[in-house]
Design an enzyme around this catalytic site. Structure first.
Site, mmCIF file in Angstrom:
data_model
loop_
_atom_site.group_PDB
_atom_site.id
_atom_site.type_symbol
_atom_site.label_atom_id
_atom_site.label_comp_id
_atom_site.label_asym_id
_atom_site.label_seq_id
_atom_site.Cartn_x
_atom_site.Cartn_y
_atom_site.Cartn_z
ATOM 1 N N ARG A 125 60.316 10.283 17.985
ATOM 2 C CA ARG A 125 59.233 9.336 17.719
ATOM 3 C C ARG A 125 59.292 9.047 16.225
ATOM 4 N NH1 ARG A 125 53.721 13.107 17.625
ATOM 5 N NH2 ARG A 125 54.562 14.682 16.233
ATOM 6 N N CYS A 153 62.536 1.401 12.160
ATOM 7 C CA CYS A 153 62.830 0.915 10.820
ATOM 8 C C CYS A 153 61.651 0.052 10.363
ATOM 9 C CB CYS A 153 64.105 0.079 10.842
ATOM 10 S SG CYS A 153 64.242 -0.980 9.382
ATOM 11 N N GLU A 163 50.729 9.088 11.849
ATOM 12 C CA GLU A 163 51.433 9.823 10.790
ATOM 13 C C GLU A 163 52.671 9.076 10.290
ATOM 14 O OE1 GLU A 163 52.054 13.846 12.194
ATOM 15 O OE2 GLU A 163 50.041 14.404 11.580
ATOM 16 N N CYS A 166 64.214 4.891 5.931
ATOM 17 C CA CYS A 166 65.323 4.200 6.595
ATOM 18 C C CYS A 166 66.262 3.653 5.520
ATOM 19 C CB CYS A 166 64.779 3.074 7.467
ATOM 20 S SG CYS A 166 66.081 2.195 8.369
ATOM 21 N N CYS A 201 68.913 1.304 6.387
ATOM 22 C CA CYS A 201 69.725 0.338 7.125
ATOM 23 C C CYS A 201 69.977 -0.910 6.271
ATOM 24 C CB CYS A 201 69.022 -0.028 8.427
ATOM 25 S SG CYS A 201 67.647 -1.157 8.187
ATOM 26 N N CYS A 249 66.833 -2.805 5.406
ATOM 27 C CA CYS A 249 66.063 -2.152 4.333
ATOM 28 C C CYS A 249 66.725 -2.421 2.980
ATOM 29 C CB CYS A 249 65.927 -0.657 4.605
ATOM 30 S SG CYS A 249 64.711 -0.309 5.906
ATOM 31 N N GLU A 295 42.836 15.414 13.307
ATOM 32 C CA GLU A 295 43.593 16.346 14.144
ATOM 33 C C GLU A 295 43.568 17.729 13.523
ATOM 34 O OE1 GLU A 295 47.710 15.610 14.889
ATOM 35 O OE2 GLU A 295 47.418 13.486 15.288
ATOM 36 N N LYS A 333 54.450 21.338 24.856
ATOM 37 C CA LYS A 333 53.801 22.025 25.982
ATOM 38 C C LYS A 333 53.158 23.343 25.556
ATOM 39 C CE LYS A 333 57.944 24.310 27.860
ATOM 40 N NZ LYS A 333 58.930 23.927 26.833
HETATM 41 C C1 GLA Z 1 50.871 15.749 14.438
HETATM 42 C C2 GLA Z 1 50.861 14.539 15.334
HETATM 43 C C3 GLA Z 1 50.424 14.833 16.724
HETATM 44 C C4 GLA Z 1 50.964 16.142 17.218
HETATM 45 C C5 GLA Z 1 50.579 17.222 16.261
HETATM 46 C C6 GLA Z 1 51.031 18.590 16.699
HETATM 47 O O1 GLA Z 1 49.753 15.915 13.705
HETATM 48 O O2 GLA Z 1 50.092 13.485 14.819
HETATM 49 O O3 GLA Z 1 50.863 13.765 17.541
HETATM 50 O O4 GLA Z 1 52.339 16.063 17.335
HETATM 51 O O5 GLA Z 1 51.178 16.967 15.031
HETATM 52 O O6 GLA Z 1 50.628 19.578 15.797
HETATM 53 ZN ZN ZN Z 2 65.706 0.015 7.923
#
Ligand code: GLA
Ligand code: ZN
Length: 682
Positions: free
Chosen positions: A110, A114, A149, A154, A156, A159, A309, A358
């Site tokens: 994830r 770019c 986050e 990048c 490339c 860029c 979070e 998980k």
């Molecule tokens: C980050 C992400 C979340 C998750 C947590 C796990 O803060 O934003 O999507 O992956 O880490 O700690």
């Molecule tokens: Zn790029």
């Protein structure tokens, strides 16, 4: 902007798209039990919302939002753009990054897009617009959560082109670029914009084990600025699209404390509210977490933020993912609130069945019911937050002392080759912050760009990069009566990492009243000692200096301490200069925390800073204030009870409703919140 919520936000990342429909009903029951009021949904749902370029599937999200609505929940809605769907990567490979080693990434992971890919930007704005159009009248929508986050880099070809455009607009001409980067060094003079390539392992950075090692600091520094700006541009494009449809819904993206690649002080004005994710490790000093909170609050000049979070129990991505001790999660949540958060949210509400998270903790565990220790603690926290009502919302944390934190300074220091690889900017800043923390003196983390008029004391550890504007602000601050401190390597370069030719500390030479002639490096086990010779300051005794030490000449300043030994024995180690009606201090070596704390004590006494009472080991105190009243937070980080003395005005403890009569006993890891007698809602 006025925030639409009326109580503390409690909830967090919720991924019902990973679960069959019947589980959702059970989730609603459990949310209610836990006092959860605001799930965050859709953050990683792009491939479920847009299964193909021209195909949209909002049905499940409609159902989910309906269900949440019926259950009287507010929603923090993600724009889903942090992880691109597989079809997009296949059909538009330009959405994927080229990494630091120059490798074209394939689909996977994830945060893989770019930031200068036109396809990515178009698709991201597209889905943000679709979501905003569809849910603009949804009554529970209280916050937009753009992407997730933001981070990474990048390299490339797109860029590279965008970097050249960025340089053109920053510097105007190639001549100017050559000048600021000093390209006559190592035959780097550029005669055509296209000759400039991104600085990575294939170009200016040669050592895969030391990615900061670059032959051209100016170039690498500008690439960092450019990358931070490129990602910010992605955020702004989505933000603008959301605002077109829902001008009254606040927009944010979640930050990660002192995350190096992004200059959050430049991002902050574009966010309606700062939100961030806190993941302390087992053994993290609560003072470090306090610093992170103070920084997040400082990003928008003291405006309250949201802890978006944290894990209710454990993470999965650390080497040793220990559980938080019993009561530790509530204590950490209250610590966030104590430093200015109007929320305590989790990643995540229900634990995933598969995938790399998980084993990441959640409010609802794999077993699926409420009879777990973690759920019980979450329920307790929910109840406590609910009990605060709206009393704390938007209240501030008044501070008369500030610590400067500067991302560009950090980048420039770390990109510099020499003088010692042990120089640690963040540690140096945290050391002085801890000096305040350890004495219950409220302190704000601020930037070189901020308004400093509220501060009486300002500390700028290792402020190596000083522009003329910053120097002028410092001069004005001190002349106006402020107490200022900076350290070794202060003022050595300008904003382009070009060394001053005015003698170190360059632009700060007059205000500090010194000239730093040369610097020697100490090996890891070595130190120098210095002794305070000035009888007036309370920083008495002999102290250690580490990492480096400088030979300083007095040019108006007085020597408060001199080296006892080392190559510069007998010369000043700490100086103080009277300038206008204030004073400017300089420490010519990296001092230990003991000295930093003593200096803070001395400066606080001179400036008449307010403290929140006598410090007890492991007990943290902060205060929040608003027109509703004042709130004193007392946090016992110890695993044993403590008794604290309190002024009479702190008579009611808000969580337990117990009254305090000049004192209060806190249980192990208890957080207590006292409302001032004059507080209207309590
Ligand atoms: C980050 C992400 C979340 C998750 C947590 C796990 O803060 O934003 O999507 O992956 O880490 O700690
Ligand atoms: Zn790029």
């Amino acid at each position: 902007m006025k925030m639409p919520w009326k109580t503390m936000l409690y909830g967090g990342d919720y991924n019902p798209e990973q679960w069959p429909r019947e589980v959702w009903d059970e989730d609603m029951r459990l949310f209610e039990l836990a006092h959860i009021n605001t799930p965050t949904v859709g953050v990683f749902a792009w491939s479920r919302l847009q299964p193909a370029e021209d195909q949209w599937e909002f049905g499940w999200l409609d159902d989910l939002l309906d269900l949440l609505q019926r259950n009287k929940k507010q929603v923090c809605l993600g724009t889903a753009t942090a992880a691109v769907p597989p079809w997009m990567a296949k059909r538009y490979p330009d959405v994927l990054r080229v990494d630091f080693a120059g490798r074209q990434r394939e689909f996977g992971m994830r945060h893989n897009f770019c930031p200068n890919s036109p396809s990515y930007r178009e698709f991201a704005v597209g889905i943000a617009g679709k979501l905003a159009q569809r849910y603009k009248d949804y009554p529970g929508l209280v916050l937009w959560h753009v992407s997730n986050e933001y981070g990474g880099e990048c390299y490339c070809p797109r860029c590279a082109t965008a970097f050249r455009d960025w340089l053109r607009s920053r510097y105007g001409s190639l001549e100017r670029v050559n000048e600021v980067w000093n390209t006559s060094f190592w035959s780097h003079v550029f005669y055509d914009w296209d000759e400039i390539v991104p600085p990575n392992l294939l170009s200016e950075h040669g050592d895969p084990h030391n990615p900061d090692q670059t032959a051209f600091q100016g170039l690498s520094l500008d690439y960092r600025r450019f990358m931070s700006d490129s990602l910010l541009e992605c955020y702004k494009l989505e933000r603008d699209e959301l605002k077109r449809h829902t001008p009254d819904v606040p927009v944010t993206t979640n930050f990660m404390e002192v995350y190096k690649p992004l200059n959050y002080f430049r991002w902050a004005p574009q966010l309606d509210v700062i939100t961030w994710d806190s993941y302390p490790r087992a053994g993290t000093d609560p003072a470090d977490t306090a610093f992170n909170h103070d920084l997040m609050r400082g990003l928008k000049d003291g405006q309250s933020f949201l802890l978006l979070e944290q894990t209710p129990s454990q993470t999965n991505w650390q080497k040793y993912n220990t559980l938080k001790p019993q009561g530790g999660m509530i204590l950490q949540s209250m610590q966030a609130v104590a430093h200015g958060s109007d929320a305590a949210m989790f990643f995540q509400l229900r634990r995933s069945q598969a995938g790399c998270e998980k084993f990441h903790g959640a409010v609802i565990d794999h077993v699926g019911h409420e009879h777990t220790r973690v759920f019980e603690e979450c329920r307790e926290l929910g109840k406590q937050l609910e009990g605060f009502g709206d009393a704390l919302l938007g209240s501030r944390v008044p501070a008369e002392a500030g610590i400067i934190f500067d991302w560009e300074n950090w980048w420039a220091l770390d990109y510099s080759s020499g003088p010692s690889s042990d120089i640690d900017y963040v540690a140096e800043v945290r050391r002085y912050h801890k000096g305040f923390y350890d004495q219950n003196i409220p302190v704000a983390v601020t930037s070189v760009l901020a308004d400093w008029s509220q501060y009486k004391v300002l500390v700028a550890p290792l402020l190596y990069m000083v522009s003329e504007e910053t120097a002028a602000k410092i001069r004005e601050f001190v002349a106006g009566g402020g107490i200022f401190l900076t350290t070794y390597l202060g003022g050595v370069v300008d904003e382009n990492d070009r060394v001053t030719l005015k003698g170190y500390p360059g632009e700060l030479r007059d205000v500090l009243g010194i000239w730093a002639e040369e610097l020697n490096v100490l090996l890891p086990d070595d130190h120098v000692t210095f002794t305070v010779s000035d009888p007036s300051p309370s920083i008495q005794g002999r102290h250690h200096g580490h990492t480096v030490y400088e030979r300083v000449h007095l040019e108006g300043a007085e020597a408060v301490a001199s080296y006892d030994n080392g190559m510069f024995a007998g010369t000043p180690a700490v100086t103080r200069n009277a300038f206008g009606s204030g004073q400017a201090w300089y420490t010519a070596t990296s001092v230990e925390s003991g000295f930093a704390a003593q200096w803070v004590k001395h400066a606080a006494a001179e400036a008449g800073l307010e403290t929140l009472g006598e410090k007890q080991p492991g007990v943290e105190c902060t205060m929040r204030q608003s027109e509703k009243g004042s709130f004193l937070f007392v946090l016992n980080h110890n695993d044993y009870p403590v008794r604290v003395a309190l002024e009479q005005r702190w008579s009611t403890e808000m969580v337990s409703q117990e009254s305090a009569d000049g004192g209060f006993t806190l249980q192990p890891r208890q957080a207590a919140v006292f409302a001032d007698n004059g507080t209207s809602t309590f």
